[in-house]
Design a protein around this motif. Sequence first.
Motif, PDB file in Angstrom:
ATOM      1  N   GLN A 144      24.976  20.800 -20.949  1.00 50.60           N
ATOM      2  CA  GLN A 144      25.487  19.434 -20.851  1.00 50.60           C
ATOM      3  C   GLN A 144      24.754  18.700 -19.736  1.00 50.60           C
ATOM      4  N   SER A 158      39.446  17.191 -23.045  1.00 55.54           N
ATOM      5  CA  SER A 158      38.084  16.652 -23.025  1.00 55.54           C
ATOM      6  C   SER A 158      37.051  17.621 -23.595  1.00 55.54           C
ATOM      7  N   TRP A 159      37.491  18.726 -24.151  1.00 48.74           N
ATOM      8  CA  TRP A 159      36.546  19.638 -24.794  1.00 48.74           C
ATOM      9  C   TRP A 159      35.949  18.979 -26.039  1.00 48.74           C
ATOM     10  N   SER A 180      25.519  17.918 -13.314  1.00 47.48           N
ATOM     11  CA  SER A 180      25.720  19.014 -14.246  1.00 47.48           C
ATOM     12  C   SER A 180      24.857  20.192 -13.829  1.00 47.48           C
ATOM     13  N   VAL A 197      31.347  17.919 -11.109  1.00 50.19           N
ATOM     14  CA  VAL A 197      32.066  16.642 -10.967  1.00 50.19           C
ATOM     15  C   VAL A 197      31.761  16.029  -9.605  1.00 50.19           C
ATOM     16  N   GLY A 239      30.573  23.271 -21.695  1.00 51.32           N
ATOM     17  CA  GLY A 239      29.399  22.412 -21.625  1.00 51.32           C
ATOM     18  C   GLY A 239      28.219  23.088 -20.970  1.00 51.32           C
ATOM     19  N   LEU A 264      32.955  16.417 -24.586  1.00 55.82           N
ATOM     20  CA  LEU A 264      31.637  16.927 -24.234  1.00 55.82           C
ATOM     21  C   LEU A 264      30.580  16.308 -25.142  1.00 55.82           C
ATOM     22  N   TRP A 272      43.640  16.171 -13.979  1.00 53.60           N
ATOM     23  CA  TRP A 272      43.143  17.352 -14.706  1.00 53.60           C
ATOM     24  C   TRP A 272      44.250  18.389 -14.930  1.00 53.60           C
ATOM     25  N   HIS A 283      34.520  24.114 -13.296  1.00 56.85           N
ATOM     26  CA  HIS A 283      34.574  22.652 -13.405  1.00 56.85           C
ATOM     27  C   HIS A 283      34.290  21.966 -12.069  1.00 56.85           C
ATOM     28  N   GLU A 310      27.704  14.749 -15.944  1.00 59.67           N
ATOM     29  CA  GLU A 310      28.838  15.390 -15.289  1.00 59.67           C
ATOM     30  C   GLU A 310      30.041  15.392 -16.230  1.00 59.67           C
ATOM     31  N   TRP A 311      30.925  16.361 -16.001  1.00 58.65           N
ATOM     32  CA  TRP A 311      32.139  16.408 -16.811  1.00 58.65           C
ATOM     33  C   TRP A 311      32.976  15.158 -16.557  1.00 58.65           C
ATOM     34  N   ASN A 312      33.415  14.536 -17.645  1.00 58.90           N
ATOM     35  CA  ASN A 312      34.264  13.347 -17.595  1.00 58.90           C
ATOM     36  C   ASN A 312      35.526  13.653 -18.384  1.00 58.90           C
TER      37      ASN A 312
END
Length: 634
Positions: free
Chosen positions: A485, A162-163, A445, A440, A480, A495, A209, A436, A488-490
């Motif tokens: 960013q 997901s980067w 973020s 989440v 991120g 990103l 993950w 991370h 939130e990280w998904n």
Amino acid sequence: MGQAVEVYSLFTDFDISLFCAGKHFRLYEKLGSHTVTHNGKEGVHFAVWAPNAASVSIIGNFNGWNPHSHRLFVRWDSSGIWEGFVEGLRLGEVYKYHIHSNTGEHLEKADPFALASEQPPHTASVVGTTWYQWNDQTWMRQRQMYNALDKPFAVYEMHIGSWLRDLSDPGRFLTYREVAGKLVPYLREMGFTHVEFMPVMEHPFYPSWGYQITGYFAASSRYGSPQDLMYLIESLHKNNIGVILDWVPSHFPGDAHGLYKFDGSHLFEHEDPRKGFHPDWKSYIFNYGRNEVRSFLISNAFFWLDRYHIDGLRVDAVASMLYLDYSRDEGEWIPNEHGGRENLESVHFLKELNEAVYAQFPDVQTIAEESTSWSGVSRPTFDGGLGFGMKWMMGWMHDTLNYFKEDPINRGYHHDKITFGTVYSFHENFMLPLSHDEVVHGKKSLIYKMPGDEWQKFANLRTLYLYMYTFVGTKLLFMGGEFGQTSEWNVNQSLDWHLTQFEPHRGIQEFVKDLNILYRTQPALYERAFIPDGFQWIELGDHENSVFVFIRRGGTPSDDLLVVLNLTPMVRDYRVGVPTAGLWEVILNSDDVSYYGSGIPQGAALSEEMEWMGCADSITLKLPPLGGLILKQV
């Protein structure tokens, strides 16, 4: 093809004795599938540990998945290992073990030692190889210079899937080689010293993950072959960037093809769910008291350090391993032999792991994600510690984020959240993690944890980063975070790289780059990162103005840095005590206009012979709003 399976072994009697004693740490050379030549015939040697099996056979496309045609032979020595040679098989062959257990079950299991796996959702193992023509010899000879505890250690934590995604097809993962082409120049530009990959071991459920592993020795096939991952690692090494892997010896999932009830019995996990089932993750806990399981796990650590040239292991969820009552209510756990809550078997395993790793790979680091006050996590085992090189400073992370979340008008009431960290900051070799886990599950973020309007949010975040980089310990920032960013990280998408076209995001990205450059070039920020005399408070009690002043000390007084934080939106004319008289120059200002700051000017400041803050000399500074200054004597 001749006889379906021939008697043939890669094991010596010494191998077996080491395995049964829990002292064989290179089992990947013996167990699993290996292409070999036997009696002039090419084929594959298979070996699997299944002591409670009545029979074990190899099934795959080559025999129509027939469990009766290719049966392995059990060794005579009671080791529980089944093995044999199958002529004619080649690299790329897909297979599983069919296990008929002593209790009558018929199981189809992936190979615990497979070097490769099918792409999920398929679950079979693949006959693979970790042969690679490495070209990172210079790094491997010199990496002690980059990995030592008195060297700069700024880690970029990232999830490969997901980067960044394929811009023309956002649903497609980039391969390891494609990631190399993008990631290496980016990390060089940004100045990070290391990258930490979230688990790359094969896992069937992508949204885990990587923390629910079924193929501990197989690099995830989602992104390519083992050699593709090696190319990525080599590319990083050739650019003097170290590689840390997130490693999960704490638990494993209950997928039918995985380790759970591998031979019909609780082979890898504890049978009693009070010790063998993890209530948080609905997964299974390794039986650290079993010799063969310790051999499996330590061999796995060796494998990534040996075959993949990894420079460090971040060990996940150590706290859950140390305590028998972790996430359990009264009556849901079994005390140890002394009546305590400590998992003595796990403690023994962690000590043995670190002793073995540092004996064989003295220039790497092991890093514990451990969130409790367990004493000596990063102290040598001979001194009563667990033997890790570093420990995540979770208390610092929680206190710092809770402080920065506060509206500046309230921060004076939470002043101790910043100062308290130095009470215990030298008890361990701490790494400061903004990981991370903090971006989440509704936690927002990093940029949206900050209070105020847009300008204030970015000013707060820049100052948070300046504080992190100038505080004691090593550094870790999740992907991120370096450009602010907003979402939130998904794990299911890239990103939001498009944000970097906007001035606030571009500014904080530039600031993180300059922070990394400064961190790497100022010995005061890393030489004494774990030594008490590397840090000194100058002002820690001004809760009314929410100002903090401290010194970071290097090997000589000329290395010393003065750090001043103003955590309110007020511009202040502020007198600061300095340790030595002379001209002090600002070498980094988080409020600079190039970072989307307000640009409040502050040039060099000449000290006066005026006692202040316990110092014989002092300077007057104009403190920027929600900003930080780093000064050095000219």
